[in-house]
Write an enzyme that holds these catalytic residues in place. Structure first.
Site, PDB file in Angstrom:
ATOM      1  N   LEU A   8      30.453  72.266  -6.632  1.00 55.64           N
ATOM      2  CA  LEU A   8      29.305  73.086  -7.035  1.00 55.64           C
ATOM      3  C   LEU A   8      27.994  72.577  -6.435  1.00 55.64           C
ATOM      4  O   LEU A   8      26.905  73.008  -6.833  1.00 55.64           O
ATOM      5  CB  LEU A   8      29.194  73.136  -8.562  1.00 55.64           C
ATOM      6  CG  LEU A   8      30.423  73.675  -9.302  1.00 55.64           C
ATOM      7  CD1 LEU A   8      30.177  73.701 -10.798  1.00 55.64           C
ATOM      8  CD2 LEU A   8      30.801  75.073  -8.830  1.00 55.64           C
ATOM      9  N   GLY A   9      28.097  71.645  -5.515  1.00 53.17           N
ATOM     10  CA  GLY A   9      26.894  71.181  -4.818  1.00 53.17           C
ATOM     11  C   GLY A   9      26.003  70.295  -5.667  1.00 53.17           C
ATOM     12  O   GLY A   9      24.775  70.326  -5.523  1.00 53.17           O
ATOM     13  N   SER A  10      26.609  69.494  -6.557  1.00 54.84           N
ATOM     14  CA  SER A  10      25.788  68.685  -7.464  1.00 54.84           C
ATOM     15  C   SER A  10      24.917  67.694  -6.698  1.00 54.84           C
ATOM     16  O   SER A  10      23.751  67.494  -7.041  1.00 54.84           O
ATOM     17  CB  SER A  10      26.656  67.945  -8.478  1.00 54.84           C
ATOM     18  OG  SER A  10      27.468  67.006  -7.829  1.00 54.84           O
TER      19      SER A  10
ATOM     20  N   ASP B 164      24.889  73.618   1.143  1.00 51.52           N
ATOM     21  CA  ASP B 164      24.522  73.139  -0.201  1.00 51.52           C
ATOM     22  C   ASP B 164      23.015  72.896  -0.314  1.00 51.52           C
ATOM     23  O   ASP B 164      22.381  73.397  -1.261  1.00 51.52           O
ATOM     24  CB  ASP B 164      25.297  71.855  -0.561  1.00 51.52           C
ATOM     25  CG  ASP B 164      26.773  72.105  -0.795  1.00 51.52           C
ATOM     26  OD1 ASP B 164      27.248  73.211  -0.476  1.00 51.52           O
ATOM     27  OD2 ASP B 164      27.458  71.193  -1.296  1.00 51.52           O
TER      28      ASP B 164
HETATM   29  C1  MEV Z   1      31.013  72.257   0.372  1.00 51.54           C
HETATM   30  O1  MEV Z   1      30.267  72.761  -0.723  1.00 51.54           O
HETATM   31  C2  MEV Z   1      31.264  73.322   1.376  1.00 51.54           C
HETATM   32  C3  MEV Z   1      32.043  72.894   2.616  1.00 51.54           C
HETATM   33  O2  MEV Z   1      32.129  74.067   3.442  1.00 51.54           O
HETATM   34  C4  MEV Z   1      31.367  71.784   3.375  1.00 51.54           C
HETATM   35  C5  MEV Z   1      30.047  72.199   4.014  1.00 51.54           C
HETATM   36  O3  MEV Z   1      29.826  73.366   4.267  1.00 51.54           O
HETATM   37  O4  MEV Z   1      29.245  71.276   4.295  1.00 51.54           O
HETATM   38  C6  MEV Z   1      33.455  72.474   2.277  1.00 51.54           C
END
Ligand code: MEV
Length: 327
Positions: free
Chosen positions: A112-114, A158
């Site tokens: 979730l991009g914490s 993110d």
């Molecule tokens: C991570 O939230 C998403 C990925 O595509 C990695 C990125 O885009 O940096 C897995």
């Protein structure tokens, strides 16, 4: 009392992993936020405390001292924050000591991009505290640079969503474009409770792609087509199509090895309970899945995820990116 800033977590609706190789992705900010409070100290220490992770420690003269929790974990969580703070101090032109307290409602290492939400909130709080002019673009750049330490080769998706909020079409070479999505996107998010590293998952896809380039390249093309179709479906509020596209996108991610048993249980349970579509979100290998669900089925899907051992929660999209909560 110090300056408080906050930034949102995100879910990737379509295109994770393939976005690292230049394909488009659709991402939306959700109403779970990380908060950072910054205040100035009389010495030169950078003291960091994460309330939700029970970690505390400080950096001084290039060394790290632990005060609470596991030293290795604290250092890896605090390192990107230190880097972001250093960038703001560089702009400030003077090295000052700071107390920074983090309080996040975003599940950690769950896709979730914490980490980006925390770093964006810290960057904005320290900038406002020291009267350093930081545009959103500056917050994004600073967060992105420090994310590189945690994630290896991140796409920037993110930091972009944590900074700007809303619903974005994101592509590495062209940047991001806000997508207009008037309708609600009713989602249940299911946390498997299995923590994993984004870096390791990104590496997994890289090695499969290197081993089978002729197989993985068409998969990436299919992922691109999914995003293009999804843009229209979002415009038309066509939830049936969005659900189908989510199911296909999940199959592609499964194919490149980033689903796991814990995710499969939750995805299958959600579909059986009537979700229009379900897929993993973010890096995979555990972490979270999302289920697109008609409003009247939300409760059933929620319960089905819970029954198979997941931790479900409802999330709403938010237009609010990084913001100062209190000066
Ligand atoms: C991570 O939230 C998403 C990925 O595509 C990695 C990125 O885009 O940096 C897995």
């Amino acid at each position: 009392m110090g300056v408080v800033a906050s930034a949102p977590a995100k879910i990737i609706l379509f295109g994770e992993h393939f976005v690292v190789y230049g394909e488009p992705a659709i991402v939306l900010a959700i109403d779970k936020r990380a908060y950072a409070e910054a205040e100035q100290r009389n010495d030169k220490r950078l003291c960091l405390r994460s309330v939700n992770l029970n970690l505390a420690g400080y950096f001084e003269n290039g060394t790290f001292k632990i005060e609470q929790g596991d030293a290795k974990e604290a250092k890896s969580k605090f390192e990107p924050i230190k880097l972001a703070v250093a960038k703001v101090l560089e702009k400030h032109g003077e090295n000052v000591g700071l107390n920074i307290q983090i309080n996040s409602t975003v599940p950690v290492a769950a896709g979730l991009g914490s980490s980006a939400a925390v770093v964006a909130a810290v960057t904005a709080a320290v900038g406002a505290l020291l009267n350093v002019k930081m545009s959103k673009e500056d917050v994004f750049r600073t967060t992105y640079e420090s994310e590189k330490i945690v994630h290896g080769t991140p796409s920037g998706i993110d930091p972009a969503i944590s900074t700007f909020g809303g619903t974005l079409l994101f592509q590495m070479d062209t940047g991001f474009k806000p997508l207009e999505v008037k309708a609600d996107i009713p989602l249940v998010i299911g946390d498997t409770g299995v923590e994993r590293s984004t870096r390791a998952q990104v590496e997994k896809v890289r090695s499969i792609k290197e081993k089978y380039p002729q197989i993985v390249e068409p998969v990436m093309l299919a992922a691109r087509e999914i995003v293009l179709r999804a843009i229209d479906a979002l415009k038309e509020n066509d939830l049936e199509t969005l659900g189908e596209l989510m199911n296909i996108n999940h199959a592609l991610l499964y194919g490149v090895g980033v689903s796991d048993e814990s995710l499969e249980w939750l995805v299958n349970a959600a579909r059986k309970a009537g979700a229009l579509g379900a897929k993993l979100t973010g890096a995979g290998g555990g972490g979270c899945m999302i289920a697109l669900t008609k409003n009247e089925e939300l409760e059933r899907v929620f319960e089905a995820i819970q029954r198979v051992g997941g931790k479900p929660f409802m999330a709403r999209k938010t237009d609010e990116g990084v913001k100062i909560e209190r000066t």
